[in-house]
Design an enzyme around this catalytic site. Sequence first.
Site, mmCIF file in Angstrom:
data_model
loop_
_atom_site.group_PDB
_atom_site.id
_atom_site.type_symbol
_atom_site.label_atom_id
_atom_site.label_comp_id
_atom_site.label_asym_id
_atom_site.label_seq_id
_atom_site.Cartn_x
_atom_site.Cartn_y
_atom_site.Cartn_z
ATOM 1 N N HIS A 117 15.041 26.075 44.044
ATOM 2 C CA HIS A 117 14.349 26.766 42.959
ATOM 3 C C HIS A 117 12.968 26.159 42.719
ATOM 4 O O HIS A 117 12.008 26.868 42.403
ATOM 5 C CB HIS A 117 15.177 26.670 41.670
ATOM 6 C CG HIS A 117 16.385 27.536 41.691
ATOM 7 N ND1 HIS A 117 17.584 27.170 41.126
ATOM 8 C CD2 HIS A 117 16.596 28.766 42.227
ATOM 9 C CE1 HIS A 117 18.472 28.136 41.307
ATOM 10 N NE2 HIS A 117 17.895 29.104 41.968
ATOM 11 N N CYS A 169 10.270 44.831 62.425
ATOM 12 C CA CYS A 169 10.400 43.739 61.463
ATOM 13 C C CYS A 169 10.248 42.363 62.095
ATOM 14 O O CYS A 169 10.336 41.344 61.405
ATOM 15 C CB CYS A 169 11.741 43.823 60.729
ATOM 16 S SG CYS A 169 13.173 43.634 61.827
#
Length: 541
Positions: free
Chosen positions: A188, A502
């Site tokens: 995070h 992609c």
Amino acid sequence: MITLTGRKISEGIAIGKLSFYKRDVKEIKQIFVKDVEKEVARFQKAREKAAAELGTLYSNSVVDVGEANAAIFEMQQQILEDTEFQDKVTGIIVEKKLNAEYAIQETAQYFIEYGEESEQTYFQGHDADIRDVSLRVIRILSRNWKDKLLADEPFILAASEIYPSEAVQLEKSKVLGFVTRYGTINSHTAVIARTRGIPSVVGLGEVLKDEYEGKTIIVDGFEGKVYIEPDYTTLTRMKKRQNTNRETTKNLERLKGKENITQSGQKIDICANIATREDIENVIRSDAGGVGLFRSEFLYMENGGKLPTEEQQFHVYKLAAESMGTKRVVIRTADLGGDKMVEFLDMQKENNPALGYRGIRISLEKEEVFKTQLRAILRASVYGNVSIMFPMVTSVEEVKTAKLLLERMKKELSMEKTAYNKAIEVGVMIETPAAVMISGELAREVDFFSIGTNDLLQFTLGMDRNNAKVERYYNPHHPALLKMLRIVTNNGHLEEKRISICGDLAADLTLTEYFLQLGIDELSVAPNQVLGLRKKIREIQ
């Protein structure tokens, strides 16, 4: 000059004085208490205050780093509100007659070690968040406990590790960049650094010494390097790159909200590739047209060697769907194997793993694992525009079998009265020569193709893309590959199916015009490549 090498988590160049984060390390001692009711009340009061602080942090963070990243603090609030967490703390206080600080510390350690056994997803694989939230309550209980940064001027922050709540409160005008001894690229804290645009390098290890305090350093977030007391040549080179990067970013920002359209009026979609929930906010900030490739296998690889539960996966896919709104989110089912190994599969070593047990082959054999993921994706599909894509396909039979399993999961959910999108689109990766040659047949089975040029190129050339010895023979513009792209596009369009690229080649600006000539419908690239690709498209005649 000393050069350190770590893992880059946020691109950019930062130059300044190094300052170590002065986090007080307070020893939590066992203290016997006589009035356990009073001690429990003391804990509850501190817990409520911590929850209120996290609420404020969430509100402030939504503006600064976006809702997807601010959700970290909602999750930390859930830990504090969890009855299992509260009962564990109060149980230690009452049964052992010990102080609240020690009870919280013991409870945090318990959930770090055994959180995977809990039904609550916010305990599973969130060790840093458990430590962070527990430390917050302990700090409130110890009123005189303060952490500090000993620097008045802008500086580069150093620490062994930085917790999410600390990272989100860093003043960008004061913290030029940060470096840590530990940490991962998908933590995070790393996400917040990327979102806020703070150049950062983590995982430097013990070579990041306390004695470097106050020294001039350079953080190279592009290469994952740190220079201590840089020489004149390095300093000059880095300052030049810093100025170039600022000017480039400033110019590209002007393209947000603009169409991906050539000067002759031809349009093409530009989406972004992501690997974890933390990348979602970057897609939003990049102004991409959606998620063209969600590499879901990273959820498995970063789950501490354990299989991610249906709930864990569902919450990540749901967040992606909700964050993108009406924009498409293409979730590729786990492309495990090859160089993407996980402990829970207990896979044997292979002589040629790139050509071995991987992708759809594993999914169809490990049926329970596959079904869990399909259920999670289906449940998330009602929250946005979600599609499913199968990797490493080599036959029509594989696709039919995977689709049958998908239909079985739909029936299960229907019987449970659980909502899902009954018309969810299904696609396949075209990344093997076999898939290219049967692309016409595959197009009749699916709704779209996504061409994975990385694997397709190495299989076509018969060369390991990670082998330095064959690097000079490894040609991304090989005519065989370019012809394959044309074959796939033609076969897909004959069946009126959408074609995307992609792989890394999608961001190769020297081929953008060729892709437009082929009639490729979509290019999906890394979030930080979206605006550069848009600029190239808008310049084409």
